[in-house]
Design an enzyme around this catalytic site. Structure first.
Site, PDB file in Angstrom:
ATOM      1  N   LYS A 146      -7.146   2.405  -2.591  1.00  0.00           N
ATOM      2  CA  LYS A 146      -7.662   3.441  -1.682  1.00  0.00           C
ATOM      3  C   LYS A 146      -8.339   4.532  -2.479  1.00  0.00           C
ATOM      4  O   LYS A 146      -7.927   4.840  -3.600  1.00  0.00           O
ATOM      5  CB  LYS A 146      -6.511   4.014  -0.859  1.00  0.00           C
ATOM      6  N   HIS A 166      -8.496  -5.875   4.916  1.00  0.00           N
ATOM      7  CA  HIS A 166      -8.161  -5.110   6.103  1.00  0.00           C
ATOM      8  C   HIS A 166      -9.485  -4.739   6.728  1.00  0.00           C
ATOM      9  O   HIS A 166     -10.275  -4.011   6.125  1.00  0.00           O
ATOM     10  CB  HIS A 166      -7.392  -3.829   5.743  1.00  0.00           C
ATOM     11  N   ASP A 200      -6.887  -3.647  10.712  1.00  0.00           N
ATOM     12  CA  ASP A 200      -6.090  -2.464  10.385  1.00  0.00           C
ATOM     13  C   ASP A 200      -6.784  -1.203  10.895  1.00  0.00           C
ATOM     14  O   ASP A 200      -7.616  -0.629  10.202  1.00  0.00           O
ATOM     15  CB  ASP A 200      -5.868  -2.373   8.864  1.00  0.00           C
ATOM     16  N   ASP A 210     -10.069   4.802  10.611  1.00  0.00           N
ATOM     17  CA  ASP A 210      -9.467   3.678  11.336  1.00  0.00           C
ATOM     18  C   ASP A 210      -9.845   3.639  12.805  1.00  0.00           C
ATOM     19  O   ASP A 210      -8.993   3.490  13.680  1.00  0.00           O
ATOM     20  CB  ASP A 210      -7.936   3.670  11.139  1.00  0.00           C
ATOM     21  N   HIS A 232     -11.598   2.145   2.639  1.00  0.00           N
ATOM     22  CA  HIS A 232     -11.024   2.744   1.434  1.00  0.00           C
ATOM     23  C   HIS A 232     -11.982   2.914   0.265  1.00  0.00           C
ATOM     24  O   HIS A 232     -11.566   2.896  -0.890  1.00  0.00           O
ATOM     25  CB  HIS A 232      -9.821   1.916   0.973  1.00  0.00           C
ATOM     26  N   ASP A 249     -11.616   7.344   6.111  1.00  0.00           N
ATOM     27  CA  ASP A 249     -10.786   6.211   6.523  1.00  0.00           C
ATOM     28  C   ASP A 249     -10.163   6.493   7.882  1.00  0.00           C
ATOM     29  O   ASP A 249      -8.953   6.558   8.026  1.00  0.00           O
ATOM     30  CB  ASP A 249      -9.699   6.032   5.444  1.00  0.00           C
ATOM     31  N   GLU A 288      -3.246  -3.120  -2.213  1.00  0.00           N
ATOM     32  CA  GLU A 288      -4.373  -2.524  -1.490  1.00  0.00           C
ATOM     33  C   GLU A 288      -4.752  -1.200  -2.165  1.00  0.00           C
ATOM     34  O   GLU A 288      -3.915  -0.333  -2.362  1.00  0.00           O
ATOM     35  CB  GLU A 288      -3.972  -2.267  -0.021  1.00  0.00           C
ATOM     36  N   TRP A 324       0.862  -1.183   0.000  1.00  0.00           N
ATOM     37  CA  TRP A 324       0.000   0.000   0.000  1.00  0.00           C
ATOM     38  C   TRP A 324       0.898   1.232   0.000  1.00  0.00           C
ATOM     39  O   TRP A 324       1.853   1.304   0.765  1.00  0.00           O
ATOM     40  CB  TRP A 324      -0.918   0.047   1.223  1.00  0.00           C
ATOM     41  N   ASP A 348      -9.590  -2.853   1.911  1.00  0.00           N
ATOM     42  CA  ASP A 348      -9.684  -2.291   3.263  1.00  0.00           C
ATOM     43  C   ASP A 348     -11.043  -1.595   3.296  1.00  0.00           C
ATOM     44  O   ASP A 348     -11.339  -0.749   2.440  1.00  0.00           O
ATOM     45  CB  ASP A 348      -8.527  -1.302   3.457  1.00  0.00           C
TER      46      ASP A 348
END
Ligand code: RNT
Ligand code: ZN
Length: 419
Positions: free
Chosen positions: A225, A285, A326, A295, A261, A293, A223, A182, A258
């Site tokens: 995004k 993820h 993640d 997280d 994303h 994003d 990955e 990534w 993910d």
């Protein structure tokens, strides 16, 4: 009759074997991301430098791990609080150097991860790996898509070094190593050239994957995004870019999604079966995006449950879906953040394993959508919690309501003494 025995009976009425579900979940490997413990700072560069690549941690909760010993001790605490055994997930920036030694990311070697191998071996864990294409002076700010050939070469060499380290981890630990690529490469504002960086990115990944490796042992991923903070207008590794790359390189690469994303109304739960119609293997993820994003810690929420359901229904627990957490929250106790997210994802998988998959499919295929809705709704109030408690009990973990006391004690005795 105990609550658990009653739950077993109730599920049996629906044709669901609780025993089978518990057995299945016991052997599921979920990757535990080392970077929740120190706010993604790592050990190979100045820990006070800003996090770059469009990702951000917010908060300054006390107790951040400041060195490998502290991070390992914290991970041990988490391992003691979750049922079963996780798989470790490291970033290259967590290399451990001997005193006085340091090499840049393009020169990293397997031996810089020997201490992690020892850590994993002593605990019987496998390990995944990630080259770290962010938070480094050589992000110009682009890495693998940079027009500067020297910069690009540096990052390609880092990718190749990471393949060698991943092979080492797989070989030493006897489990395949998922190696995720990534980058936060992109632009804050309207780019003058959208194709150039993507062509260079593609060539760079080709160059990295030209490093020899055994695809049964090392699983490189790309990955995608949609955007990041400071990289709002253009991301080189967009969804189409990454999906197309993986699709055209199925012999050496798998796609990684993910769930932070994508555009906010897109859901990864629906993308899982779409991807599995074409790919033998995909990687995930699991995170929780709040408006972006961000997280946040993974909760036992609707989309997490839906993701888990799709993994289970599509046979993903047989190995076709590589699951990793993640997220990184620096505003709350980090041991708790790790533990809550890990346990929640296990809960979501268990919840999914306790569903009459065949019956639901049959109802759909027969067009009995009324009953399909009723059955799915009633599953929500089944005595799931009693089965979860049993899962914790038989897999050596404290129950809900018990483990947090351990975290409070650890905070008092260990974390608050760090400053
Ligand atoms: C960033 C990506 C990436 C990182 C980790 C640290 O948006 O999700 O996977 O979070 O590699
Ligand atoms: Zn991610």
């Amino acid at each position: 009759m105990s609550r658990f025995e009653e739950a077993v009976k109730k599920y049996a009425v629906l044709g669901i074997s609780v025993e089978k579900a518990l057995e299945k979940l016991k052997n599921v490997s979920i990757s535990l991301h080392c970077w929740q413990g120190d706010d993604v700072r790592g050990f190979d560069t100045d820990p006070n430098k800003p996090l770059t690549g469009g990702i951000q941690t917010t908060g300054n909760y006390p107790g951040r791990a400041r060195n490998p010993e502290e991070l390992m001790a914290d991970i041990d605490k988490v391992i003691s609080l979750v049922p079963g055994k996780p798989k470790m997930n490291l970033h290259a920036s967590y290399a451990i150097f001997e005193k006085g030694e340091w090499v840049d990311r393009d020169k990293l070697e397997p031996r810089h991860f020997a201490k992690w191998v020892q850590f994993c071996k002593e605990r019987g864990l496998g390990c995944d790996f990630n080259p770290t294409f962010f938070s480094h002076p050589k992000c110009d700010p682009l890495t693998l898509s940079s027009p500067n050939e020297e910069t690009r070469k540096f990052w390609i060499d880092h990718g190749k070094a990471s393949i060698r380290i991943s092979s080492y981890l797989a070989e030493e630990l006897g489990q395949p190593c998922v190696m995720n690529i990534w980058t936060g490469d992109g632009f804050k504002d309207i780019p003058g050239d959208r194709l150039g960086p993507r062509k260079r990115y593609r060539e760079s990944i080709d160059a990295i994957l030209a490093e020899p490796f055994d695809f049964a042992q090392v699983k490189p991923c790309v990955e995608s995004k949609v955007f990041g903070i400071g990289v709002e207008s253009y991301t080189a590794g967009s969804a189409e870019f990454s999906l197309a790359y993986a699709a055209m390189n199925k012999d050496k690469c798998i796609p990684l999604m993910d769930n932070g994303h994508y555009h906010p109304t897109e859901v990864v739960s629906d993308k899982i079966p779409a991807m599995l119609a074409f790919f033998d293997e995909i990687a995930l993820h699991v995170t929780r995006p709040v408006r972006w994003d961000s997280d946040h810690v993974v909760l036992f929420d609707d989309e997490t449950k839906e993701i888990a359901k799709e993994i289970v229904r599509c046979g993903g627990l047989e190995g076709s879906v590589k699951m990793a957490l993640d997220y990184f929250d620096a505003s709350i106790n980090r041991i708790s953040a790790w533990t809550v997210g890990y346990r929640n994802f296990q809960k979501a998988l268990l919840f999914a394993l306790l569903q009459p998959v065949e019956e639901l499919k049959a109802l759909q295929d027969k067009g009995n959508l009324t009953k399909l809705m009723v059955v799915q709704e009633e599953l929500k109030t089944m005595p799931f919690a009693d089965v979860w408690d049993e899962f914790c009990r038989v897999n050596g973990a404290p129950l809900d309501g018990e483990w947090f006391r351990e975290v409070e004690k650890y905070e008092e005795e260990v974390l608050l003494k760090r400053n």
